[in-house]
Motif scaffolding. Structure first.
Motif, mmCIF file in Angstrom:
data_model
loop_
_atom_site.group_PDB
_atom_site.id
_atom_site.type_symbol
_atom_site.label_atom_id
_atom_site.label_comp_id
_atom_site.label_asym_id
_atom_site.label_seq_id
_atom_site.Cartn_x
_atom_site.Cartn_y
_atom_site.Cartn_z
ATOM 1 N N PHE A 161 0.856 -1.183 0.000
ATOM 2 C CA PHE A 161 0.000 0.000 0.000
ATOM 3 C C PHE A 161 0.896 1.237 0.000
ATOM 4 C CE2 PHE A 161 -2.138 -3.388 2.389
ATOM 5 C CZ PHE A 161 -3.239 -3.577 1.572
ATOM 6 N N GLU A 162 0.406 2.323 -0.566
ATOM 7 C CA GLU A 162 1.205 3.548 -0.659
ATOM 8 C C GLU A 162 1.710 3.985 0.721
ATOM 9 O OE1 GLU A 162 3.439 6.367 -2.207
ATOM 10 O OE2 GLU A 162 2.329 4.938 -3.413
ATOM 11 N N LYS A 163 0.865 3.925 1.724
ATOM 12 C CA LYS A 163 1.262 4.333 3.079
ATOM 13 C C LYS A 163 2.367 3.423 3.625
ATOM 14 C CE LYS A 163 -0.684 5.459 7.579
ATOM 15 N NZ LYS A 163 -0.614 4.605 8.701
ATOM 16 N N THR A 164 2.243 2.132 3.390
ATOM 17 C CA THR A 164 3.248 1.170 3.847
ATOM 18 C C THR A 164 4.598 1.466 3.201
ATOM 19 O OG1 THR A 164 1.520 -0.500 4.060
ATOM 20 C CG2 THR A 164 3.780 -1.303 3.988
ATOM 21 N N LEU A 165 4.603 1.647 1.883
ATOM 22 C CA LEU A 165 5.842 1.931 1.161
ATOM 23 C C LEU A 165 6.457 3.252 1.599
ATOM 24 C CD1 LEU A 165 4.767 0.883 -2.464
ATOM 25 C CD2 LEU A 165 6.044 -0.481 -0.797
ATOM 26 N N SER A 166 5.656 4.288 1.702
ATOM 27 C CA SER A 166 6.205 5.608 2.053
ATOM 28 C C SER A 166 6.741 5.629 3.478
ATOM 29 C CB SER A 166 5.188 6.710 1.807
ATOM 30 O OG SER A 166 4.061 6.549 2.628
ATOM 31 N N GLU A 167 6.097 4.927 4.398
ATOM 32 C CA GLU A 167 6.602 4.879 5.780
ATOM 33 C C GLU A 167 7.926 4.119 5.851
ATOM 34 O OE1 GLU A 167 3.419 3.366 8.235
ATOM 35 O OE2 GLU A 167 2.293 5.242 8.074
ATOM 36 N N PHE A 168 8.025 3.004 5.135
ATOM 37 C CA PHE A 168 9.289 2.267 5.108
ATOM 38 C C PHE A 168 10.381 3.122 4.472
ATOM 39 C CE2 PHE A 168 12.409 -0.225 2.807
ATOM 40 C CZ PHE A 168 12.939 -0.993 3.822
ATOM 41 N N GLU A 169 10.095 3.745 3.340
ATOM 42 C CA GLU A 169 11.099 4.539 2.628
ATOM 43 C C GLU A 169 11.583 5.725 3.462
ATOM 44 O OE1 GLU A 169 9.425 5.364 -1.242
ATOM 45 O OE2 GLU A 169 9.355 3.220 -1.727
ATOM 46 N N ALA A 170 10.687 6.364 4.188
ATOM 47 C CA ALA A 170 11.097 7.481 5.053
ATOM 48 C C ALA A 170 12.033 6.975 6.151
ATOM 49 C CB ALA A 170 9.872 8.157 5.660
ATOM 50 N N TRP A 228 18.292 -1.038 13.345
ATOM 51 C CA TRP A 228 17.676 -0.369 12.209
ATOM 52 C C TRP A 228 16.691 -1.248 11.453
ATOM 53 C CZ3 TRP A 228 17.943 4.724 11.430
ATOM 54 C CH2 TRP A 228 18.979 5.421 12.045
ATOM 55 N N LEU A 229 17.193 -2.331 10.882
ATOM 56 C CA LEU A 229 16.369 -3.103 9.946
ATOM 57 C C LEU A 229 15.132 -3.707 10.603
ATOM 58 C CD1 LEU A 229 19.167 -4.827 7.849
ATOM 59 C CD2 LEU A 229 18.006 -2.636 7.445
ATOM 60 N N THR A 230 15.294 -4.336 11.762
ATOM 61 C CA THR A 230 14.132 -4.944 12.415
ATOM 62 C C THR A 230 13.188 -3.896 12.992
ATOM 63 O OG1 THR A 230 15.332 -5.218 14.506
ATOM 64 C CG2 THR A 230 15.367 -7.083 12.960
ATOM 65 N N ALA A 231 13.672 -2.665 13.133
ATOM 66 C CA ALA A 231 12.834 -1.587 13.665
ATOM 67 C C ALA A 231 12.073 -0.833 12.573
ATOM 68 C CB ALA A 231 13.702 -0.601 14.448
ATOM 69 N N MET A 232 12.346 -1.166 11.305
ATOM 70 C CA MET A 232 11.664 -0.492 10.204
ATOM 71 C C MET A 232 10.181 -0.851 10.206
ATOM 72 S SD MET A 232 13.778 1.298 8.338
ATOM 73 C CE MET A 232 15.412 1.607 8.937
ATOM 74 N N PRO A 233 9.332 0.116 9.879
ATOM 75 C CA PRO A 233 7.895 -0.173 9.856
ATOM 76 C C PRO A 233 7.528 -1.153 8.737
ATOM 77 C CG PRO A 233 8.338 2.037 9.004
ATOM 78 C CD PRO A 233 9.634 1.499 9.533
ATOM 79 N N HIS A 234 6.619 -2.063 9.071
ATOM 80 C CA HIS A 234 5.993 -2.987 8.114
ATOM 81 C C HIS A 234 6.902 -4.100 7.611
ATOM 82 C CE1 HIS A 234 2.863 0.013 8.217
ATOM 83 N NE2 HIS A 234 3.703 0.922 7.759
ATOM 84 N N VAL A 235 8.108 -4.249 8.168
ATOM 85 C CA VAL A 235 9.020 -5.307 7.720
ATOM 86 C C VAL A 235 8.537 -6.651 8.265
ATOM 87 C CG1 VAL A 235 11.373 -6.228 7.911
ATOM 88 C CG2 VAL A 235 11.010 -3.793 7.458
#
Length: 170
Positions: free
Chosen positions: A90-99, A138-145
């Protein structure tokens, strides 16, 4: 409506002639070349070369000038290639991860992918313990991973920053 209306000025593909390609080729080999030397190399006056260079920059063909650093010389002996899966696209999922991923200083590149994984990252680490820290903090703390798959480069064979520019493409 014509297709070009869908793209901004920077997104339009610039028509490059053989001189533009020669300029780009020279700059990829030596980004610090003085304008006088560049003009001589491509067969232009200094002012004409400067105008073309300005057009290449304004059009977005040239995105910037950078010093190329050695990760190893800076103490980052390890390169990890990391595949990330998210809980959805979803756009929100992608944008939150990318930020969030943009804030991780060890991430050298991040690409949204098609296929099995959502993203591929290239990460610089000092050693395996440092990568473990990056993974935990970092990596495990990323949203939606939902999944992380890491591989470690044994040796670098090619790390190009330059495209092979051929004047006959113009």
């Amino acid at each position: 409506m014509r297709k070009e209306h869908y793209f901004s000025q920077k997104e339009r593909i610039m028509s490059l002639d053989r001189i533009d390609i020669a300029i780009l080729d020279a700059l990829q080999k030596d980004g610090r070349i003085p304008n006088a030397a560049l003009a001589e190399r491509v067969g232009l006056s200094q002012s004409a070369c400067s105008r073309r260079l300005d057009n290449l920059e304004k059009s977005g063909v040239i995105r910037g000038y950078h010093a190329r650093l050695s990760n190893a010389a800076l103490g980052h002996q390890m390169t990890a290639i990391v595949h990330i899966s998210l809980s959805g696209q979803f756009e929100k999922t992608l944008s939150e991860f990318e930020a969030a991923i943009k804030r991780c200083p060890n991430v050298l590149s991040c690409h949204l992918m098609s296929g099995e994984y959502d993203y591929i990252l290239r990460i610089a680490a000092k050693d395996l313990a440092d990568y473990e820290r990056i993974h935990k903090e970092w990596l495990t703390a990323m949203p939606h991973v939902t999944k992380i798959n890491s591989s470690f480069a044994l040796r670098e064979i090619i790390d190009r920053t330059a495209l092979g520019m051929k004047p006959e493409l113009a």
